[in-house]
Motif scaffolding. Structure first.
Motif, PDB file in Angstrom:
ATOM      1  N   ALA A   1       8.011  -8.298   4.128  1.00  0.00           N
ATOM      2  CA  ALA A   1       6.738  -8.608   4.675  1.00  0.00           C
ATOM      3  C   ALA A   1       5.855  -7.251   5.764  1.00  0.00           C
ATOM      4  N   THR A   2       6.812  -6.884   6.475  1.00  0.00           N
ATOM      5  CA  THR A   2       6.649  -5.974   7.475  1.00  0.00           C
ATOM      6  C   THR A   2       7.201  -4.388   7.549  1.00  0.00           C
TER       7      THR A   2
ATOM      8  N   PRO B   1      -3.064   0.892   8.054  1.00  0.00           N
ATOM      9  CA  PRO B   1      -2.843  -0.485   6.890  1.00  0.00           C
ATOM     10  C   PRO B   1      -2.565  -1.227   8.294  1.00  0.00           C
ATOM     11  N   GLY B   2      -2.118  -1.415   8.966  1.00  0.00           N
ATOM     12  CA  GLY B   2      -1.827  -2.404  10.392  1.00  0.00           C
ATOM     13  C   GLY B   2      -0.514  -3.174   9.848  1.00  0.00           C
ATOM     14  N   THR B   3      -0.021  -3.231  10.740  1.00  0.00           N
ATOM     15  CA  THR B   3       1.853  -3.795  10.856  1.00  0.00           C
ATOM     16  C   THR B   3       1.846  -4.738  10.119  1.00  0.00           C
TER      17      THR B   3
ATOM     18  N   VAL C   1       0.396  -1.200  -0.239  1.00  0.00           N
ATOM     19  CA  VAL C   1      -0.128  -0.229  -0.439  1.00  0.00           C
ATOM     20  C   VAL C   1       0.393   1.530   0.138  1.00  0.00           C
ATOM     21  N   MET C   2       0.540   1.776  -0.914  1.00  0.00           N
ATOM     22  CA  MET C   2       1.566   3.667  -1.609  1.00  0.00           C
ATOM     23  C   MET C   2       0.467   4.087  -0.445  1.00  0.00           C
ATOM     24  N   ASP C   3       1.360   5.474   0.612  1.00  0.00           N
ATOM     25  CA  ASP C   3      -0.064   6.360   1.004  1.00  0.00           C
ATOM     26  C   ASP C   3      -1.227   5.908   1.235  1.00  0.00           C
TER      27      ASP C   3
END
Length: 359
Positions: A328-329, A163-165, A156-158
């Motif tokens: 991934a994080t 978005p969650g960790t 996700v950009m901006d």
């Protein structure tokens, strides 16, 4: 170097995969080919059956094997809206990285919705791209599960919201940008500073106006709620809300417009009302789109490194596709910076006197 897979190991792995598919099919009360259709994003499956099978795929933690070999040479780039120079800067950045990797870019728009429709998710699953980049958008749980079950990475950009960790994201220092823009106006001597924000549902918009408030509070200036108006990041909102602010008898002597398009709308409002920028009203935008340096007067704005953000998002999605666990994080915020041009100046004494006479 990884040793070659033995025939026995290969046979065992295939058997385990077949058994898993068979187990899912039995639990769902469907045939194994139907489960395969769901996995491959086929449209000829009843919605209720698809939902049941996908729930079991999630429960079993099933992921497609050998996803790299089955991917199409594509990156899916998804915008909630695709109608501005802002989007062009993002497309340019993703294209730069995709070109180097020998990939093409597929563009789609969710017609103003922050979450793409279900049809979009099915189409992406059928295309099996190298990855998905969502700009100012987000996925619901079923869409995330659909992409995860097919080993399609997404970034996700901006982000529109938090978005969650567990969701890789690329953003910018929006709060710091709002702070810098407003602090610049305060340092010029402005004490009555308005703001035209973006949509309140967007994280970047809330962060920018929070930075605006922080700058005023740090300077010991009151935050007048009547001078903060909610826009939508479009030119028309900047014009309409600019007229609203500048027609006030106690109008602000400066406005932080929240983004460049709204700043340009504010320019138009000022011209219509016979006001000059920056003599009667100083204006600061956000983004530093190419047009910002060519308008008259050139726009003071906060530079958001859109192309660099897009390049970072594209590299991250490729890292995820290669199985980079650290990616991934990953959550990255690129720095914003204030670009001072000719649309800001110290408040005019004549302008202040007129404002006082009308109040």
């Amino acid at each position: 170097m990884t040793p070659p897979e033995s025939p026995q190991t290969r046979t065992a792995r295939r058997s385990a995969q077949t058994a898993t598919l068979a187990e899912i099919a039995r639990e769902a009360g469907v045939s194994a080919p139907t489960v395969s259709k769901v996995l491959n994003g086929r449209a000829d499956v009843a919605p209720a059956t698809r939902h049941r099978v996908e729930g079991l795929l999630r429960a079993h933690g099933y992921r497609r094997r050998r996803a790299e070999a089955t991917r199409s040479p594509l990156i899916d780039l998804v915008f909630h809206e695709l109608d501005s120079a802002w989007a062009l800067e993002v497309i340019r950045g993703v294209e730069n990285v995709a070109r180097e990797a020998g990939l093409s870019v597929v563009l789609s728009e969710s017609a103003g919705r922050l979450t793409p429709g279900r049809t979009w998710a099915d189409q992406v699953a059928a295309r099996r791209p190298h990855g998905v980049i969502l700009v100012l958008s987000e996925l619901d749980e079923s869409q995330r599960a659909l992409l995860t079950s097919r080993s399609i990475p997404f970034v996700v950009m901006d982000p529109a919201g938090d978005p969650g960790t567990d969701v890789p994201s690329i953003g910018a220092t929006n709060w710091q940008g709002g702070l810098a823009a407003t602090r610049h106006l305060v340092e010029l001597g402005h004490t009555r500073i308005g703001a035209i924000t973006g949509p309140s549902r967007m994280l970047c918009s809330r962060a920018r106006v929070d930075g605006y408030r922080a700058a005023l509070e740090t300077a010991g200036l009151p935050v007048d709620p009547s001078l903060v108006v909610a826009g939508d990041f479009h030119h028309d909102a900047g014009y309409r809300l600019g007229v609203q602010l500048l027609r006030r008898p106690d109008r602000p002597t400066a406005v932080f417009a929240g983004n460049d398009l709204q700043a340009l709308g504010l320019y138009e409002a000022a011209r219509e009302l016979g006001l000059r920028v920056p003599e009667d009203v100083s204006v600061v935008g956000f983004d530093d789109l190419p047009v910002a340096r060519w308008v008259g007067p050139p726009l003071t704005t906060v530079r958001q490194p859109l192309t660099e953000m897009a390049e970072a998002a594209a590299r991250l999605v490729l890292d995820l596709g290669r199985g980079d666990a650290a990616a991934a994080t990953t959550r990255v915020e690129l720095a914003t910076s204030l670009v001072v041009r000719s649309s800001t100046a110290a408040p005019s004494k004549l302008s202040d006197q007129r404002a006082l006479e009308k109040s």
